[in-house]
Design an enzyme around this catalytic site. Structure first.
Site, mmCIF file in Angstrom:
data_model
loop_
_atom_site.group_PDB
_atom_site.id
_atom_site.type_symbol
_atom_site.label_atom_id
_atom_site.label_comp_id
_atom_site.label_asym_id
_atom_site.label_seq_id
_atom_site.Cartn_x
_atom_site.Cartn_y
_atom_site.Cartn_z
ATOM 1 N N CYS A 115 -29.427 -13.654 -15.467
ATOM 2 C CA CYS A 115 -30.032 -12.729 -16.441
ATOM 3 C C CYS A 115 -29.493 -12.908 -17.868
ATOM 4 O O CYS A 115 -30.256 -12.869 -18.832
ATOM 5 C CB CYS A 115 -29.860 -11.289 -15.979
ATOM 6 S SG CYS A 115 -28.229 -10.909 -15.347
ATOM 7 N N HIS A 128 -28.972 -6.395 -21.577
ATOM 8 C CA HIS A 128 -27.750 -7.151 -21.855
ATOM 9 C C HIS A 128 -27.719 -7.546 -23.335
ATOM 10 O O HIS A 128 -28.667 -8.171 -23.844
ATOM 11 C CB HIS A 128 -27.701 -8.428 -21.016
ATOM 12 C CG HIS A 128 -27.485 -8.203 -19.544
ATOM 13 N ND1 HIS A 128 -27.170 -6.986 -18.987
ATOM 14 C CD2 HIS A 128 -27.513 -9.091 -18.501
ATOM 15 C CE1 HIS A 128 -27.030 -7.123 -17.670
ATOM 16 N NE2 HIS A 128 -27.237 -8.385 -17.355
HETATM 17 P P1 NAP Z 1 -29.370 -5.459 -4.834
HETATM 18 O O1 NAP Z 1 -29.791 -4.251 -5.578
HETATM 19 O O2 NAP Z 1 -28.061 -5.452 -4.134
HETATM 20 O O3 NAP Z 1 -30.531 -5.832 -3.775
HETATM 21 C C1 NAP Z 1 -30.351 -6.800 -2.766
HETATM 22 C C2 NAP Z 1 -31.565 -6.910 -1.867
HETATM 23 O O4 NAP Z 1 -31.278 -7.884 -0.851
HETATM 24 C C3 NAP Z 1 -31.944 -5.608 -1.141
HETATM 25 O O5 NAP Z 1 -33.336 -5.518 -1.026
HETATM 26 C C4 NAP Z 1 -31.309 -5.786 0.240
HETATM 27 O O6 NAP Z 1 -31.986 -5.084 1.263
HETATM 28 C C5 NAP Z 1 -31.512 -7.276 0.441
HETATM 29 N N1 NAP Z 1 -30.549 -7.794 1.431
HETATM 30 C C6 NAP Z 1 -29.193 -7.663 1.415
HETATM 31 N N2 NAP Z 1 -28.661 -8.232 2.526
HETATM 32 C C7 NAP Z 1 -29.706 -8.723 3.250
HETATM 33 C C8 NAP Z 1 -29.814 -9.400 4.505
HETATM 34 N N3 NAP Z 1 -28.742 -9.709 5.254
HETATM 35 N N4 NAP Z 1 -31.046 -9.742 4.938
HETATM 36 C C9 NAP Z 1 -32.149 -9.447 4.211
HETATM 37 N N5 NAP Z 1 -32.115 -8.795 3.025
HETATM 38 C C10 NAP Z 1 -30.900 -8.438 2.545
HETATM 39 O O7 NAP Z 1 -29.316 -6.728 -5.804
HETATM 40 P P2 NAP Z 1 -30.170 -7.028 -7.159
HETATM 41 O O8 NAP Z 1 -29.383 -6.641 -8.344
HETATM 42 O O9 NAP Z 1 -31.548 -6.507 -6.986
HETATM 43 O O10 NAP Z 1 -30.189 -8.611 -7.163
HETATM 44 C C11 NAP Z 1 -31.017 -9.358 -6.279
HETATM 45 C C12 NAP Z 1 -30.829 -10.837 -6.568
HETATM 46 O O11 NAP Z 1 -31.227 -11.122 -7.908
HETATM 47 C C13 NAP Z 1 -29.363 -11.276 -6.447
HETATM 48 O O12 NAP Z 1 -29.321 -12.567 -5.905
HETATM 49 C C14 NAP Z 1 -28.881 -11.224 -7.888
HETATM 50 O O13 NAP Z 1 -27.807 -12.083 -8.130
HETATM 51 C C15 NAP Z 1 -30.131 -11.660 -8.650
HETATM 52 N N6 NAP Z 1 -30.261 -11.167 -10.029
HETATM 53 C C16 NAP Z 1 -30.042 -9.852 -10.336
HETATM 54 C C17 NAP Z 1 -30.234 -9.413 -11.650
HETATM 55 C C18 NAP Z 1 -30.034 -7.989 -12.077
HETATM 56 O O14 NAP Z 1 -30.122 -7.716 -13.295
HETATM 57 N N7 NAP Z 1 -29.811 -7.039 -11.172
HETATM 58 C C19 NAP Z 1 -30.631 -10.314 -12.618
HETATM 59 C C20 NAP Z 1 -30.862 -11.652 -12.280
HETATM 60 C C21 NAP Z 1 -30.679 -12.056 -10.972
HETATM 61 P P3 NAP Z 1 -31.437 -3.657 1.845
HETATM 62 O O15 NAP Z 1 -31.780 -2.618 0.814
HETATM 63 O O16 NAP Z 1 -32.193 -3.502 3.104
HETATM 64 O O17 NAP Z 1 -29.953 -3.803 2.023
#
Ligand code: NAP
Length: 355
Positions: free
Chosen positions: A147, A240
């Site tokens: 990001c 950010h």
């Molecule tokens: P998050 O809020 O922690 O969400 C993670 C997601 O993955 C949830 O839907 C969760 O489902 C699922 N998950 C976790 N463990 C799993 C498993 N064993 N099997 C299947 N699904 C699983 O994270 P996020 O911030 O949205 O980020 C998601 C991805 O995007 C990450 O790889 C992160 O590095 C990337 N990212 C994030 C941002 C940001 O600004 N937040 C920006 C760029 C990239 P449950 O709810 O069922 O646990």
């Protein structure tokens, strides 16, 4: 395809997380795509989306998906296009399985970003890198950069083309939504700044070179830019901010830099992609701009705002940039990438609906 609804079916993996929720919001009423399935962990699978999700977005859960049952992240044939917002602990393997089963996966996770045959895509900056898909088997994987890297690389692209960037020093002030749900505890972040985000500095330093690199004979030669990054978590919900000093090979005044930044259109010009901002970069002239609360939603959260462009006593120029981390930096960026994939004819059997 559904007879009445000509939109392309897409699956959302990680639909319950911070980025997945944004994705679900942005897909509501999308002119090209409709949600075919929502996937998440076994904690969520089998439950209606409205029950499984801890909803933290402004506005209600879109009616089209509220009652949709969340699925395990197992490949099926229900969608040719899959948008992934999975936790990186599982994203690498799950995305590969979906691609092997024939889906084209556009991912927000870090796992495949640096694979030599995977495009690390910012549509305006390096749309030509989609040619890397020719080296992949199955449906294919395209990744969205980190990001903070997206905002930085978008601002560097026109400067690099015009003046030749050789060095960058960047200090980030990153929002809590970047840490996912539930993210950093309130007792740790309120009245505080945390000067560490695991892995973030390395991503900024490594990914930027690939994004700004040159595609030749089926591989990307990274741009030779030295980058030093320092990343901090601050008590802001979304957006950010980055304080950037940049060294050029050719002289450039702040006014010249402002002009090339604001005139930048990039590789999506003329494609009419639904998620594209009117202008990828907005140059702001207020003495204290940009600010997260004031400017993160510019151009529906898809534009990068740049302000305070001025001489730097150490390098050539310095400036402050802002980008919305879960829209431009994640869900919106991935959606724009998926739109470019379709517009460039890289989703086998599908054209942009309505063309
Ligand atoms: P998050 O809020 O922690 O969400 C993670 C997601 O993955 C949830 O839907 C969760 O489902 C699922 N998950 C976790 N463990 C799993 C498993 N064993 N099997 C299947 N699904 C699983 O994270 P996020 O911030 O949205 O980020 C998601 C991805 O995007 C990450 O790889 C992160 O590095 C990337 N990212 C994030 C941002 C940001 O600004 N937040 C920006 C760029 C990239 P449950 O709810 O069922 O646990």
């Amino acid at each position: 395809m559904n007879g009445a609804d000509q939109r392309i079916p897409v699956g959302v993996l990680g639909a319950t997380g911070s980025v997945g929720q944004r994705m679900v919001r942005l897909l509501d009423g999308h002119p090209w795509f409709r949600v075919a399935f929502l996937g998440a962990s076994s904690r969520s699978a089998g439950r209606p989306y409205r029950e499984a999700v801890h909803w933290v977005q402004d506005g209600p859960i879109p009616g089209e998906v509220a009652e949709m049952e969340v699925r395990d992240v197992e490949p099926g044939l229900d969608a040719p296009l899959v948008l992934s917002a999975l936790d990186s602990s599982v994203a690498g393997e799950v995305e590969r399985r979906f691609a092997d089963a024939g889906a084209l996966v556009v991912s927000n996770a870090k796992n495949h970003r640096m694979d030599p045959d995977v495009p690390l895509l910012i549509p305006e900056v390096n749309g030509d890198h989609l040619a890397l898909l020719d080296s992949q088997s199955g449906g294919g994987i395209v990744t969205n950069p980190n990001c903070s890297t997206i905002g930085l690389a978008l601002s560097l692209k026109p400067l690099h083309d015009a003046f030749g960037v050789h060095s960058v020093h960047v200090v980030t002030l990153q929002a809590v939504s970047g840490g996912g749900i539930p993210g950093v505890a309130s007792m740790e972040i309120l009245d505080n700044v945390v000067p560490y985000i695991g892995g973030e500095e390395e991503k900024l330093e490594l990914e930027t070179g690939k994004i700004l690199g040159t595609l030749s004979s089926g591989t990307v030669a990274p741009a030779r830019i030295q980058i030093s990054a320092q990343c901090n978590r601050v008590p802001v919900i979304d957006g950010h901010l980055e304080c950037v000093s940049v060294g050029f090979s050719r002289d450039a005044s702040p006014e010249e830099a402002a002009r090339v930044l604001s005139e930048f259109q990039g590789a999506t010009r003329g494609l009419n992609l639904p998620s594209a901002p009117r202008r990828p970069i907005h140059v702001l002239t207020g003495e204290a701009d940009p600010q997260p609360r004031l400017h993160r939603d510019l151009d529906r959260g898809m534009a990068v705002s740049v302000g305070r462009i001025r001489p730097c006593p150490l390098l050539s120029l310095r400036y402050v940039l802002l980008s919305h981390n879960t829209i431009r930096g994640a869900a919106g960026g991935a959606l724009l990438g998926a739109e470019l994939v379709v517009a460039r004819g890289r989703l086998a059997g599908y054209d942009p609906p309505g063309t």
